[in-house]
Design a protein around this motif. Sequence first.
Motif, PDB file in Angstrom:
ATOM      1  N   PRO A 193     -26.501 -80.918   4.660  1.00  0.00           N
ATOM      2  CA  PRO A 193     -27.003 -80.680   6.024  1.00  0.00           C
ATOM      3  C   PRO A 193     -25.919 -80.714   7.099  1.00  0.00           C
ATOM      4  CG  PRO A 193     -27.397 -82.951   5.415  1.00  0.00           C
ATOM      5  CD  PRO A 193     -26.736 -82.299   4.221  1.00  0.00           C
ATOM      6  N   PHE A 194     -24.682 -81.070   6.718  1.00  0.00           N
ATOM      7  CA  PHE A 194     -23.624 -81.258   7.709  1.00  0.00           C
ATOM      8  C   PHE A 194     -22.843 -79.969   7.946  1.00  0.00           C
ATOM      9  CE2 PHE A 194     -24.243 -85.715   6.446  1.00  0.00           C
ATOM     10  CZ  PHE A 194     -24.242 -86.331   7.691  1.00  0.00           C
ATOM     11  N   MET A 195     -22.511 -79.723   9.188  1.00  0.00           N
ATOM     12  CA  MET A 195     -21.657 -78.594   9.544  1.00  0.00           C
ATOM     13  C   MET A 195     -20.193 -79.065   9.560  1.00  0.00           C
ATOM     14  SD  MET A 195     -23.739 -76.125   9.933  1.00  0.00           S
ATOM     15  CE  MET A 195     -25.525 -75.962  10.037  1.00  0.00           C
ATOM     16  N   ALA A 196     -19.279 -78.129   9.286  1.00  0.00           N
ATOM     17  CA  ALA A 196     -19.494 -76.695   9.334  1.00  0.00           C
ATOM     18  C   ALA A 196     -19.812 -76.081   7.973  1.00  0.00           C
ATOM     19  CB  ALA A 196     -18.223 -76.031   9.886  1.00  0.00           C
ATOM     20  N   GLY A 197     -19.986 -76.904   6.937  1.00  0.00           N
ATOM     21  CA  GLY A 197     -20.081 -76.354   5.601  1.00  0.00           C
ATOM     22  C   GLY A 197     -21.468 -76.081   5.080  1.00  0.00           C
ATOM     23  N   ALA A 198     -22.512 -76.316   5.886  1.00  0.00           N
ATOM     24  CA  ALA A 198     -23.879 -76.176   5.380  1.00  0.00           C
ATOM     25  C   ALA A 198     -24.242 -74.722   5.095  1.00  0.00           C
ATOM     26  CB  ALA A 198     -24.865 -76.760   6.383  1.00  0.00           C
ATOM     27  N   PHE A 199     -24.900 -74.505   3.946  1.00  0.00           N
ATOM     28  CA  PHE A 199     -25.578 -73.238   3.670  1.00  0.00           C
ATOM     29  C   PHE A 199     -26.787 -73.557   2.812  1.00  0.00           C
ATOM     30  CE2 PHE A 199     -22.473 -73.630   0.229  1.00  0.00           C
ATOM     31  CZ  PHE A 199     -23.220 -73.363  -0.907  1.00  0.00           C
ATOM     32  N   HIS A 200     -27.739 -72.641   2.769  1.00  0.00           N
ATOM     33  CA  HIS A 200     -28.976 -72.841   2.026  1.00  0.00           C
ATOM     34  C   HIS A 200     -28.829 -72.133   0.678  1.00  0.00           C
ATOM     35  CE1 HIS A 200     -33.226 -73.824   1.647  1.00  0.00           C
ATOM     36  NE2 HIS A 200     -33.501 -72.582   1.302  1.00  0.00           N
ATOM     37  N   GLY A 201     -28.701 -72.915  -0.394  1.00  0.00           N
ATOM     38  CA  GLY A 201     -28.424 -72.348  -1.704  1.00  0.00           C
ATOM     39  C   GLY A 201     -29.564 -71.526  -2.260  1.00  0.00           C
ATOM     40  N   ILE A 202     -29.245 -70.600  -3.155  1.00  0.00           N
ATOM     41  CA  ILE A 202     -30.271 -69.711  -3.704  1.00  0.00           C
ATOM     42  C   ILE A 202     -31.208 -70.449  -4.645  1.00  0.00           C
ATOM     43  CG2 ILE A 202     -28.871 -67.632  -3.433  1.00  0.00           C
ATOM     44  CD1 ILE A 202     -28.226 -67.811  -6.428  1.00  0.00           C
ATOM     45  N   GLY A 203     -30.839 -71.656  -5.057  1.00  0.00           N
ATOM     46  CA  GLY A 203     -31.728 -72.449  -5.899  1.00  0.00           C
ATOM     47  C   GLY A 203     -32.694 -73.315  -5.113  1.00  0.00           C
ATOM     48  N   GLU A 204     -32.590 -73.260  -3.781  1.00  0.00           N
ATOM     49  CA  GLU A 204     -33.446 -74.074  -2.920  1.00  0.00           C
ATOM     50  C   GLU A 204     -34.788 -73.395  -2.680  1.00  0.00           C
ATOM     51  OE1 GLU A 204     -32.511 -77.208  -1.157  1.00  0.00           O
ATOM     52  OE2 GLU A 204     -31.236 -77.103  -2.932  1.00  0.00           O
ATOM     53  N   ARG A 205     -35.748 -74.171  -2.166  1.00  0.00           N
ATOM     54  CA  ARG A 205     -37.033 -73.607  -1.770  1.00  0.00           C
ATOM     55  C   ARG A 205     -36.871 -72.694  -0.558  1.00  0.00           C
ATOM     56  NH1 ARG A 205     -40.101 -79.369  -2.323  1.00  0.00           N
ATOM     57  NH2 ARG A 205     -38.031 -80.024  -1.603  1.00  0.00           N
ATOM     58  N   ASP A 206     -37.919 -71.945  -0.226  1.00  0.00           N
ATOM     59  CA  ASP A 206     -37.823 -70.969   0.859  1.00  0.00           C
ATOM     60  C   ASP A 206     -37.402 -71.629   2.167  1.00  0.00           C
ATOM     61  OD1 ASP A 206     -38.499 -68.137   1.847  1.00  0.00           O
ATOM     62  OD2 ASP A 206     -39.639 -69.412   3.226  1.00  0.00           O
ATOM     63  N   THR A 207     -38.018 -72.751   2.487  1.00  0.00           N
ATOM     64  CA  THR A 207     -37.682 -73.483   3.706  1.00  0.00           C
ATOM     65  C   THR A 207     -37.754 -74.968   3.397  1.00  0.00           C
ATOM     66  OG1 THR A 207     -38.811 -71.739   4.958  1.00  0.00           O
ATOM     67  CG2 THR A 207     -38.159 -73.706   6.183  1.00  0.00           C
ATOM     68  N   VAL A 208     -36.830 -75.744   3.957  1.00  0.00           N
ATOM     69  CA  VAL A 208     -36.773 -77.169   3.639  1.00  0.00           C
ATOM     70  C   VAL A 208     -36.114 -77.922   4.790  1.00  0.00           C
ATOM     71  CG1 VAL A 208     -34.512 -77.091   2.504  1.00  0.00           C
ATOM     72  CG2 VAL A 208     -36.220 -78.742   1.737  1.00  0.00           C
ATOM     73  N   ILE A 209     -36.412 -79.213   4.901  1.00  0.00           N
ATOM     74  CA  ILE A 209     -35.756 -80.069   5.882  1.00  0.00           C
ATOM     75  C   ILE A 209     -34.858 -81.061   5.155  1.00  0.00           C
ATOM     76  CG2 ILE A 209     -36.109 -82.012   7.478  1.00  0.00           C
ATOM     77  CD1 ILE A 209     -36.554 -79.469   8.888  1.00  0.00           C
ATOM     78  N   ASN A 210     -33.573 -81.037   5.485  1.00  0.00           N
ATOM     79  CA  ASN A 210     -32.611 -82.007   4.968  1.00  0.00           C
ATOM     80  C   ASN A 210     -32.094 -82.861   6.123  1.00  0.00           C
ATOM     81  OD1 ASN A 210     -32.720 -80.987   2.302  1.00  0.00           O
ATOM     82  ND2 ASN A 210     -31.304 -79.345   2.854  1.00  0.00           N
ATOM     83  N   VAL A 211     -31.796 -84.110   5.834  1.00  0.00           N
ATOM     84  CA  VAL A 211     -31.399 -85.059   6.876  1.00  0.00           C
ATOM     85  C   VAL A 211     -30.036 -85.649   6.538  1.00  0.00           C
ATOM     86  CG1 VAL A 211     -31.965 -87.261   7.984  1.00  0.00           C
ATOM     87  CG2 VAL A 211     -33.780 -85.634   7.443  1.00  0.00           C
ATOM     88  N   GLY A 212     -29.192 -85.781   7.559  1.00  0.00           N
ATOM     89  CA  GLY A 212     -27.924 -86.481   7.416  1.00  0.00           C
ATOM     90  C   GLY A 212     -27.931 -87.730   8.276  1.00  0.00           C
ATOM     91  N   VAL A 213     -27.744 -88.886   7.662  1.00  0.00           N
ATOM     92  CA  VAL A 213     -27.735 -90.144   8.411  1.00  0.00           C
ATOM     93  C   VAL A 213     -26.299 -90.599   8.634  1.00  0.00           C
ATOM     94  CG1 VAL A 213     -29.983 -90.883   7.581  1.00  0.00           C
ATOM     95  CG2 VAL A 213     -27.950 -91.502   6.287  1.00  0.00           C
ATOM     96  N   SER A 214     -26.139 -91.527   9.562  1.00  0.00           N
ATOM     97  CA  SER A 214     -24.796 -92.020   9.830  1.00  0.00           C
ATOM     98  C   SER A 214     -24.859 -93.411  10.427  1.00  0.00           C
ATOM     99  CB  SER A 214     -24.065 -91.084  10.794  1.00  0.00           C
ATOM    100  OG  SER A 214     -22.752 -91.547  11.014  1.00  0.00           O
ATOM    101  N   GLY A 215     -24.005 -94.301   9.928  1.00  0.00           N
ATOM    102  CA  GLY A 215     -24.002 -95.646  10.484  1.00  0.00           C
ATOM    103  C   GLY A 215     -22.723 -96.415  10.241  1.00  0.00           C
ATOM    104  N   PRO A 216     -21.528 -95.834  10.518  1.00  0.00           N
ATOM    105  CA  PRO A 216     -20.294 -96.599  10.330  1.00  0.00           C
ATOM    106  C   PRO A 216     -20.269 -97.891  11.142  1.00  0.00           C
ATOM    107  CG  PRO A 216     -19.777 -94.278  10.652  1.00  0.00           C
ATOM    108  CD  PRO A 216     -21.243 -94.440  10.937  1.00  0.00           C
ATOM    109  N   GLY A 217     -20.787 -97.823  12.371  1.00  0.00           N
ATOM    110  CA  GLY A 217     -20.797 -99.011  13.210  1.00  0.00           C
ATOM    111  C   GLY A 217     -21.652-100.121  12.632  1.00  0.00           C
ATOM    112  N   VAL A 218     -22.767 -99.746  12.015  1.00  0.00           N
ATOM    113  CA  VAL A 218     -23.666-100.723  11.406  1.00  0.00           C
ATOM    114  C   VAL A 218     -22.979-101.407  10.221  1.00  0.00           C
ATOM    115  CG1 VAL A 218     -25.889-101.037  10.277  1.00  0.00           C
ATOM    116  CG2 VAL A 218     -25.672 -99.381  12.125  1.00  0.00           C
TER     117      VAL A 218
END
Length: 447
Positions: A193-218
């Motif tokens: 889900p992260f840019m700039a490298g994100a693309f939707h692979g041909i093995g994926e479903r038609d539409t999907v939601i992916n999430v990227g979390v982040s917490g270095p400070g935590v």
Amino acid sequence: METEKIIETIHMISDENLDVRTITMGISLLDCIDSDSTRACERIYTKIMTKAKNLVKVGEQIEAEYGIPIINKRISVTPISIIAAASADQNYLKYAQTLDRAAKELGVNFIGGFSTLVQKGYQTGDLKLIRSLPQVLDETDLVCASVNVGSTRSGINMDAVAEMGKIIKDASERSFMTNTKMVVFCNAVEDNPFMAGAFHGIGERDTVINVGVSGPGVVKHALENVRGESMDVVAETIKQTAFKVTRMGQLVGTIAAERLGVPFGIVDLSLAPTPAVGDSVAQILEEIGLESVGTHGTTAALALLNDAVKKGGIMACSHVGGLSGAFIPVSEDAGMIAAVNAGTLNIEKLEAMTAVCSVGLDMIAIPGDTPADTISAMIADEAAIGMINNKTTAVRILPIQNKKVGETVEFGGLLGYAPIMGVNKASSTRMIARGGLIPAPIHSFKN
């Protein structure tokens, strides 16, 4: 949730930079293919506008209702080289402009997928897309691109590696910002889900939601409470913290997917730093016990961090994917910048660190007069680490025109600023000129 846990989460968000870095809607464009590029672009625009029309609104609603910052709302699409190959167009700028227009009208931060997969050679459309990249990155604002030049199963396409050195050099001469929107991969994944490298692979479903979390400070704050304890305690603390962060990401992803009427895909566990104070992967490594990131012991500390993050995240969520680990971009991490300026961190050490973390040489600014062959050789080295270790590696190198080692360049926003780093002056020209394919390693044959 218990009151204590609620208060802890509020503290993480308000004081420790905990956030959901991105919710990314992946959209398949396979049903938009047409030999007439104008019709294909009309279909692409219509599908993206239809599928993602509520993406930003839903993200903002979740932020307001749950108090969880969602920094970016993004879209990824099927690699455009596959979609555009049916047309007779010699340049794919038209496709990129369509993506850019849709992204702007929807209000998303970026749209990824101006991409191609050439790990074993070129197909129709691949070279056209690659040679379109400098113009596309210069003339669009929100389009992100990626090129996969190698994999553990296929080896490394050195013709593509050589070509990408020239492309990066050409793009840098148009604008110093162009290459911030492009990544060169080995073992690229289909659900990142992260840019700039994100693309939707041909093995994926038609539409999907992916999430990227982040917490270095935590994570850093949690480690402050176990100073002087053994490495076992450090690993366990990181694992428990990653569990909490991932649960929050899964909550957001599940709610977003339900409200948008599409399947929930994966949570990417990657610790993604920002220039904000206290939101640094480098500072986590220093909290483990390094005087400065880059010194001896850095790779071992990063290996521990990356492994513990994965273990905690996988326990928290059944659907983990993407890159998942720890990003070490120079410009986006205040601790990395400080280490470069102090002289304790150089490109060679960063390359060693990439053997045990999520990605590779990321957001590294180098002098603008660096030869294209040297850039290609840096890509080849990083691809070799990915190929041999059966992991994803990437390169986002930024040649900055009229800048010398020690000077800085300002990118702004989450991209921060970067010191110009020195590059080995010895030539790699004869190696890059050979072209061909570096064969897959022996351990790739597992059937």
